[in-house]
Design a protein around this motif. Structure first.
Motif, PDB file in Angstrom:
ATOM      1  N   MET A  34       0.838  -1.194   0.000  1.00 23.51           N
ATOM      2  CA  MET A  34       0.000   0.000   0.000  1.00 23.51           C
ATOM      3  C   MET A  34       0.876   1.250   0.000  1.00 23.51           C
ATOM      4  O   MET A  34       1.990   1.260   0.522  1.00 23.51           O
ATOM      5  CB  MET A  34      -0.908   0.013   1.234  1.00 23.51           C
ATOM      6  N   HIS A  35       0.322   2.331  -0.559  1.00 23.11           N
ATOM      7  CA  HIS A  35       1.059   3.577  -0.718  1.00 23.11           C
ATOM      8  C   HIS A  35       0.261   4.752  -0.168  1.00 23.11           C
ATOM      9  O   HIS A  35      -0.962   4.706  -0.085  1.00 23.11           O
ATOM     10  CB  HIS A  35       1.311   3.861  -2.205  1.00 23.11           C
ATOM     11  N   TRP A  36       0.988   5.811   0.119  1.00 17.47           N
ATOM     12  CA  TRP A  36       0.416   7.141   0.327  1.00 17.47           C
ATOM     13  C   TRP A  36       0.965   8.058  -0.771  1.00 17.47           C
ATOM     14  O   TRP A  36       2.171   8.039  -1.044  1.00 17.47           O
ATOM     15  CB  TRP A  36       0.752   7.712   1.696  1.00 17.47           C
ATOM     16  N   VAL A  37       0.065   8.828  -1.362  1.00 15.92           N
ATOM     17  CA  VAL A  37       0.406   9.803  -2.394  1.00 15.92           C
ATOM     18  C   VAL A  37      -0.275  11.114  -1.984  1.00 15.92           C
ATOM     19  O   VAL A  37      -1.412  11.094  -1.501  1.00 15.92           O
ATOM     20  CB  VAL A  37      -0.100   9.357  -3.781  1.00 15.92           C
ATOM     21  N   TRP A  47       4.424  11.071  -4.741  1.00 16.71           N
ATOM     22  CA  TRP A  47       4.443   9.835  -3.967  1.00 16.71           C
ATOM     23  C   TRP A  47       5.120  10.092  -2.618  1.00 16.71           C
ATOM     24  O   TRP A  47       6.128  10.794  -2.546  1.00 16.71           O
ATOM     25  CB  TRP A  47       5.184   8.756  -4.744  1.00 16.71           C
ATOM     26  N   VAL A  48       4.553   9.503  -1.542  1.00 17.37           N
ATOM     27  CA  VAL A  48       5.050   9.764  -0.187  1.00 17.37           C
ATOM     28  C   VAL A  48       5.744   8.545   0.417  1.00 17.37           C
ATOM     29  O   VAL A  48       6.860   8.651   0.935  1.00 17.37           O
ATOM     30  CB  VAL A  48       3.881  10.198   0.721  1.00 17.37           C
ATOM     31  N   ALA A  49       5.064   7.389   0.381  1.00 12.83           N
ATOM     32  CA  ALA A  49       5.616   6.222   1.074  1.00 12.83           C
ATOM     33  C   ALA A  49       4.915   4.951   0.597  1.00 12.83           C
ATOM     34  O   ALA A  49       3.799   5.005   0.070  1.00 12.83           O
ATOM     35  CB  ALA A  49       5.444   6.356   2.584  1.00 12.83           C
ATOM     36  N   VAL A  50       5.587   3.828   0.819  1.00 10.53           N
ATOM     37  CA  VAL A  50       5.030   2.505   0.513  1.00 10.53           C
ATOM     38  C   VAL A  50       5.328   1.569   1.683  1.00 10.53           C
ATOM     39  O   VAL A  50       6.331   1.742   2.385  1.00 10.53           O
ATOM     40  CB  VAL A  50       5.619   1.940  -0.792  1.00 10.53           C
ATOM     41  N   GLN A  58       9.360  -0.657   4.514  1.00  9.38           N
ATOM     42  CA  GLN A  58       8.795   0.637   4.144  1.00  9.38           C
ATOM     43  C   GLN A  58       9.832   1.410   3.335  1.00  9.38           C
ATOM     44  O   GLN A  58      11.038   1.198   3.486  1.00  9.38           O
ATOM     45  CB  GLN A  58       8.426   1.467   5.387  1.00  9.38           C
ATOM     46  N   TYR A  59       9.332   2.316   2.516  1.00  8.97           N
ATOM     47  CA  TYR A  59      10.242   3.207   1.778  1.00  8.97           C
ATOM     48  C   TYR A  59       9.561   4.560   1.701  1.00  8.97           C
ATOM     49  O   TYR A  59       8.338   4.646   1.568  1.00  8.97           O
ATOM     50  CB  TYR A  59      10.503   2.666   0.374  1.00  8.97           C
ATOM     51  N   TYR A  60      10.399   5.614   1.807  1.00  3.86           N
ATOM     52  CA  TYR A  60       9.855   6.970   1.893  1.00  3.86           C
ATOM     53  C   TYR A  60      10.476   7.902   0.867  1.00  3.86           C
ATOM     54  O   TYR A  60      11.635   7.740   0.475  1.00  3.86           O
ATOM     55  CB  TYR A  60      10.124   7.540   3.285  1.00  3.86           C
ATOM     56  N   ALA A  61       9.698   8.919   0.495  1.00  2.00           N
ATOM     57  CA  ALA A  61      10.255  10.026  -0.254  1.00  2.00           C
ATOM     58  C   ALA A  61      11.198  10.799   0.663  1.00  2.00           C
ATOM     59  O   ALA A  61      10.965  10.890   1.878  1.00  2.00           O
ATOM     60  CB  ALA A  61       9.142  10.940  -0.752  1.00  2.00           C
ATOM     61  N   TYR A  94      -4.089  13.971   0.993  1.00  2.74           N
ATOM     62  CA  TYR A  94      -3.351  12.718   1.110  1.00  2.74           C
ATOM     63  C   TYR A  94      -4.260  11.573   0.677  1.00  2.74           C
ATOM     64  O   TYR A  94      -5.365  11.404   1.215  1.00  2.74           O
ATOM     65  CB  TYR A  94      -2.866  12.512   2.546  1.00  2.74           C
ATOM     66  N   TYR A  95      -3.783  10.818  -0.292  1.00  2.00           N
ATOM     67  CA  TYR A  95      -4.498   9.663  -0.808  1.00  2.00           C
ATOM     68  C   TYR A  95      -3.788   8.381  -0.378  1.00  2.00           C
ATOM     69  O   TYR A  95      -2.555   8.301  -0.484  1.00  2.00           O
ATOM     70  CB  TYR A  95      -4.529   9.666  -2.329  1.00  2.00           C
ATOM     71  N   CYS A  96      -4.550   7.397   0.038  1.00  2.00           N
ATOM     72  CA  CYS A  96      -3.983   6.053   0.122  1.00  2.00           C
ATOM     73  C   CYS A  96      -4.302   5.347  -1.196  1.00  2.00           C
ATOM     74  O   CYS A  96      -5.308   5.643  -1.854  1.00  2.00           O
ATOM     75  CB  CYS A  96      -4.520   5.262   1.306  1.00  2.00           C
ATOM     76  N   ALA A  97      -3.414   4.464  -1.591  1.00  2.73           N
ATOM     77  CA  ALA A  97      -3.555   3.807  -2.882  1.00  2.73           C
ATOM     78  C   ALA A  97      -3.065   2.364  -2.802  1.00  2.73           C
ATOM     79  O   ALA A  97      -2.077   2.080  -2.109  1.00  2.73           O
ATOM     80  CB  ALA A  97      -2.788   4.575  -3.957  1.00  2.73           C
ATOM     81  N   LYS A  98      -3.728   1.508  -3.497  1.00  2.17           N
ATOM     82  CA  LYS A  98      -3.422   0.080  -3.495  1.00  2.17           C
ATOM     83  C   LYS A  98      -2.489  -0.269  -4.643  1.00  2.17           C
ATOM     84  O   LYS A  98      -2.644   0.194  -5.769  1.00  2.17           O
ATOM     85  CB  LYS A  98      -4.726  -0.722  -3.621  1.00  2.17           C
ATOM     86  N   ASP A  99      -1.495  -1.101  -4.335  1.00  2.68           N
ATOM     87  CA  ASP A  99      -0.640  -1.673  -5.375  1.00  2.68           C
ATOM     88  C   ASP A  99      -1.366  -2.856  -5.995  1.00  2.68           C
ATOM     89  O   ASP A  99      -2.072  -3.577  -5.313  1.00  2.68           O
ATOM     90  CB  ASP A  99       0.684  -2.108  -4.764  1.00  2.68           C
ATOM     91  N   PRO A 100      -1.203  -3.117  -7.298  1.00  3.69           N
ATOM     92  CA  PRO A 100      -1.982  -4.182  -7.933  1.00  3.69           C
ATOM     93  C   PRO A 100      -1.442  -5.606  -7.759  1.00  3.69           C
ATOM     94  O   PRO A 100      -2.140  -6.570  -8.080  1.00  3.69           O
ATOM     95  CB  PRO A 100      -1.941  -3.804  -9.410  1.00  3.69           C
ATOM     96  N   ARG A 101      -0.205  -5.747  -7.261  1.00  9.22           N
ATOM     97  CA  ARG A 101       0.398  -7.078  -7.233  1.00  9.22           C
ATOM     98  C   ARG A 101      -0.032  -7.875  -6.005  1.00  9.22           C
ATOM     99  O   ARG A 101       0.139  -7.421  -4.877  1.00  9.22           O
ATOM    100  CB  ARG A 101       1.921  -6.967  -7.268  1.00  9.22           C
ATOM    101  N   TYR A 102      -0.540  -9.077  -6.246  1.00  4.51           N
ATOM    102  CA  TYR A 102      -0.925  -9.990  -5.176  1.00  4.51           C
ATOM    103  C   TYR A 102       0.333 -10.616  -4.599  1.00  4.51           C
ATOM    104  O   TYR A 102       1.127 -11.214  -5.334  1.00  4.51           O
ATOM    105  CB  TYR A 102      -1.864 -11.063  -5.729  1.00  4.51           C
ATOM    106  N   CYS A 103       0.538 -10.496  -3.302  1.00  5.57           N
ATOM    107  CA  CYS A 103       1.781 -10.937  -2.669  1.00  5.57           C
ATOM    108  C   CYS A 103       1.514 -12.011  -1.622  1.00  5.57           C
ATOM    109  O   CYS A 103       0.577 -11.882  -0.822  1.00  5.57           O
ATOM    110  CB  CYS A 103       2.468  -9.757  -1.971  1.00  5.57           C
ATOM    111  N   THR A 104       2.395 -13.016  -1.649  1.00  7.06           N
ATOM    112  CA  THR A 104       2.313 -14.032  -0.602  1.00  7.06           C
ATOM    113  C   THR A 104       3.687 -14.360  -0.022  1.00  7.06           C
ATOM    114  O   THR A 104       3.772 -15.058   0.981  1.00  7.06           O
ATOM    115  CB  THR A 104       1.695 -15.334  -1.138  1.00  7.06           C
TER     116      THR A 104
END
Lengths: 128, 107
Positions: A34-37, A47-50, A58-61, A94-104
């Motif tokens: 998930m991301h914040w933009v 883009w702010v963070a993932v 986590q990774y940040y701008a 501030y928007y939250c946004a979903k990444d499309p990749r299904y992760c396991t």
């Protein structure tokens, strides 16, 4: 259907803190990064963070590194952004946004890095 | 950081026009590019990913092309609901970055 609903925005003085929340439904939250933009008034997207699907990475701008913390509670289907030491230049929707990749597995990393679903946004205004 | 430069930043067009927006990357990003549409007061909406793959539910009048450092978004026949701001975004390298946007207005 997929829904992301942000909350927690408001007016805050410079140097103070605020925590944003993003409640999700309609998909298996614990399997997606998930991301914040953000978007300053009348400006473009930043883009702010993932955060990884399992919350371990986590990774940040650079503009927010050391001041903002992204975290998640997969049991509550909720994403958060803790914002400390706020500055006037943090004023934005501030928007939250979903990444499309299904992760396991951890090999998923931070997903695909783009955003297939967005919330409606929450406005943060930093002003004295 | 990878810089994305969109052109034009503003364009005026009529319903039915063919519209092309360009996004140039400051370094080779292969086919790692997405396009979004944003209408006033709304969140962005994903149109295209991997430079040319149409997101589910997006009308076929939208198309994307390019690779490396130059990419285009084309609207084959502009419709009234297409008047909006369009952004490109590179998803491959942190920090993730967006272009400055292209506002499409009615002529």
């Amino acid at each position: 259907q997929v829904q992301l609903v942000e909350s927690g925005g408001g007016v805050v003085q410079p140097g103070r803190s605020l925590r944003l929340s993003c409640a999700v439904s309609g998909f298996t939250f614990s399997n997606y990064a998930m991301h914040w933009v953000r978007q300053a008034p009348g400006k473009g997207l930043e883009w702010v963070a993932v955060i990884s699907y399992d919350g371990r990475s986590q990774y940040y701008a650079d503009s927010v590194k050391g001041r903002f913390t992204i975290f998640r509670d997969n049991s509550k289907n909720t994403l958060y952004l803790q914002m400390n030491s706020l500055r006037a230049e943090d004023t934005a929707i501030y928007y939250c946004a979903k990444d499309p990749r299904y992760c396991t597995t951890v090999t998923c990393g931070y997903g695909r890095g783009y955003f297939d679903y967005w919330g409606q946004g929450t406005l943060v205004t930093v002003s004295s | 950081d990878i810089q994305l430069t969109q052109s034009p930043s503003f364009l005026s067009a009529s319903v039915g026009d063919r519209v092309t927006i360009t996004c140039r990357a400051s370094q080779d990003i292969s086919s790692y590019l997405a396009w979004y549409q944003q209408k006033p007061g709304k969140a962005p909406n994903l149109l295209i990913y991997a430079a040319s793959t149409l997101q589910s539910g997006v009308p076929s009048r939208f198309s994307g092309s390019g690779s490396g450092t130059e990419f285009t978004l084309t609207i084959s026949s502009l419709q009234p609901e297409d008047f909006a701001t369009y952004y490109c975004q590179q998803p491959n390298t942190f920090p993730l970055t967006f272009g400055g946007g292209t506002k499409v207005e009615i002529k």
